[in-house]
Design a protein around this motif. Sequence first.
Motif, short mmCIF file in Angstrom:
data_model
loop_
_atom_site.label_atom_id
_atom_site.label_comp_id
_atom_site.label_asym_id
_atom_site.label_seq_id
_atom_site.Cartn_x
_atom_site.Cartn_y
_atom_site.Cartn_z
N SER A 90 54.94 -27.68 116.03
CA SER A 90 53.69 -27.17 117.08
C SER A 90 53.69 -26.23 118.01
CB SER A 90 52.83 -28.47 117.23
OG SER A 90 53.29 -28.93 118.63
N ARG A 91 54.80 -26.29 118.61
CA ARG A 91 54.94 -25.16 119.60
C ARG A 91 55.96 -24.30 119.50
NH1 ARG A 91 56.08 -30.55 121.77
NH2 ARG A 91 58.24 -30.41 121.85
N ALA A 92 56.18 -24.16 118.12
CA ALA A 92 57.05 -22.88 117.76
C ALA A 92 56.46 -21.61 117.59
CB ALA A 92 57.72 -23.50 116.44
N LYS A 93 56.99 -20.51 117.94
CA LYS A 93 56.46 -19.22 117.63
C LYS A 93 55.58 -19.12 116.44
CE LYS A 93 57.17 -14.12 118.12
NZ LYS A 93 58.39 -13.32 118.27
N PRO A 94 54.44 -18.86 116.31
CA PRO A 94 53.52 -18.88 115.13
C PRO A 94 53.71 -17.47 114.45
CG PRO A 94 52.14 -18.36 116.85
CD PRO A 94 53.62 -18.78 117.45
N ASP A 95 55.13 -17.39 113.63
CA ASP A 95 55.20 -16.26 113.13
C ASP A 95 55.62 -16.47 111.58
OD1 ASP A 95 57.85 -17.38 113.47
OD2 ASP A 95 58.66 -15.87 114.62
N GLY A 96 55.53 -17.63 111.28
CA GLY A 96 55.79 -17.89 109.75
C GLY A 96 57.64 -18.26 109.45
N TYR A 97 58.23 -18.14 110.46
CA TYR A 97 59.70 -18.51 110.38
C TYR A 97 60.05 -19.97 110.59
CZ TYR A 97 60.42 -13.52 109.50
OH TYR A 97 60.34 -12.20 109.01
N THR A 98 59.22 -20.94 111.27
CA THR A 98 59.30 -22.26 111.60
C THR A 98 58.07 -23.27 110.91
OG1 THR A 98 60.47 -21.60 113.55
CG2 THR A 98 59.82 -23.74 113.20
N LEU A 99 58.55 -23.85 109.99
CA LEU A 99 57.43 -24.49 109.22
C LEU A 99 57.97 -26.03 109.34
CD1 LEU A 99 57.45 -22.64 106.19
CD2 LEU A 99 56.36 -22.07 107.94
N VAL A 100 57.11 -26.89 109.04
CA VAL A 100 57.59 -28.45 108.90
C VAL A 100 57.17 -28.81 107.81
CG1 VAL A 100 55.30 -29.00 110.13
CG2 VAL A 100 57.41 -30.64 110.18
N GLY A 269 47.94 -20.36 114.36
CA GLY A 269 48.17 -19.08 114.94
C GLY A 269 48.97 -18.16 114.11
N THR A 270 49.63 -18.67 113.06
CA THR A 270 50.48 -17.91 112.17
C THR A 270 49.56 -17.03 111.40
OG1 THR A 270 52.15 -19.89 111.94
CG2 THR A 270 52.04 -18.08 110.10
N PRO A 271 49.88 -15.75 111.25
CA PRO A 271 49.01 -14.81 110.65
C PRO A 271 48.48 -15.18 109.17
CG PRO A 271 50.92 -13.64 111.73
CD PRO A 271 51.19 -15.23 111.78
N PRO A 272 47.31 -15.12 108.81
CA PRO A 272 46.76 -15.84 107.60
C PRO A 272 47.51 -14.95 106.38
CG PRO A 272 44.97 -15.20 109.22
CD PRO A 272 46.25 -14.79 109.79
N GLU A 273 48.06 -13.72 106.51
CA GLU A 273 48.53 -13.19 105.44
C GLU A 273 49.77 -13.76 105.18
OE1 GLU A 273 49.53 -10.43 108.97
OE2 GLU A 273 47.51 -11.69 108.38
N ARG A 274 50.69 -14.34 106.33
CA ARG A 274 51.84 -14.98 106.07
C ARG A 274 51.67 -16.16 105.28
NH1 ARG A 274 55.89 -12.71 110.90
NH2 ARG A 274 55.38 -10.59 110.79
N VAL A 275 50.61 -16.94 106.00
CA VAL A 275 50.20 -18.22 105.27
C VAL A 275 50.11 -18.16 103.73
CG1 VAL A 275 48.66 -20.25 105.40
CG2 VAL A 275 49.61 -19.16 107.57
N ALA A 276 49.29 -17.07 103.49
CA ALA A 276 48.96 -16.90 102.10
C ALA A 276 50.10 -16.54 101.24
CB ALA A 276 47.81 -15.62 102.06
N TYR A 277 50.93 -15.63 101.85
CA TYR A 277 52.29 -15.42 101.19
C TYR A 277 52.89 -16.58 101.07
CZ TYR A 277 56.97 -13.76 100.49
OH TYR A 277 58.09 -13.47 100.09
N LEU A 278 53.08 -17.47 101.87
CA LEU A 278 53.97 -18.77 101.80
C LEU A 278 53.16 -19.81 100.67
CD1 LEU A 278 54.82 -19.61 105.36
CD2 LEU A 278 56.55 -18.94 103.79
#
Length: 333
Positions: A90-100, A269-278
């Motif tokens: 939850s505290r990781a950088k919201p860049d799409g490179y750290t998920l849970v 805060g992860t960019p929506p386009e990265r969420v959609a990609y994932l």
Amino acid sequence: MNKLNLQHACKTAAALACLAWGMNAHAQAPAPLADYPKQAITVVSPFPPGGGNDGVARLIAQELGALIGQSVVVENRSGAGGNVGTSQVSRAKPDGYTLVMSQTSVMAVNPRLYKNVGFDPLKDFVPISQITSAPLVLVARSESAYKSLGDYLDAARKQPGVITYATPGNGTMSHLMGALLSQKANVKLVHVPYRGAAPAITDLMGGTVDMLITSPASAEPMVAAGKLRILALSHETGIGIFKGAPTLGQSGMDGITADDWYGLFAPAGTPPERVAYLAQAVAQAMKSPNVIAKIQAGGSQPVGSAPDAFGKRLQQDTAYWADMVKVAGVSVD
């Protein structure tokens, strides 16, 4: 069927209906974005290696890595019933490179049990996809005297405060299920929490504890090997080796039900386009015959829902389990 059971049954059906999204959408893996992914992606499993969460995380990570052309690695960060690793993400950088890879017990139950879990599931995360849906399973050693849940509860009535049940940790849905069972059956069961399902199964096999409440994926290998006996399922949609096993309701414990899902989340805060990609990549991964077969072999249904559907499911489950926690009267410091 009471109101809570009806609501939960509807939610379970809705979650399983989301399978169509994961199976039919996105025939091809999504094209990489201009700036993503450019490096390895980490999926945190907030439980130790060897349990159901870890197994599903590694299964999906392997498939995603092949699809997106980048390594997807799993890191185990266990503790506090899944709260430690989930809070860290939850505290990781919201860049799409750290998920849970989290689950019902962590996201929907723990915030109602613990005074401070270190995260807000609805505010600190963005859902990517619900991966699985499954009942909880109650299992005992095959050589034990417990041929049924009734046998186990009868023993507890004769020995109040002696008969034990293990769970993957304090505050897990398994813990809450045991508390509800104890209350419903009017018996005094002893809760023995572990740091994940794997060590709990080891002690169950060794006779240290009498019964275990866990995910089908965690129990399936020992059930298949004939070393564990299924006493009950938390709802009726068991598949594979769990199909046809008695439910809690059939065992006289009406009014107790639970759906245990695993799901993938990114920090808010992860960019929506990265969420959609994932999400699109997960949808493609969920079409893999290998993924489907392994999830089903573990006693779960593959889901692969869209982010919006998974978000709604999370909101519904947090409300449902808030009511169940009140009924059980359980809290964890």
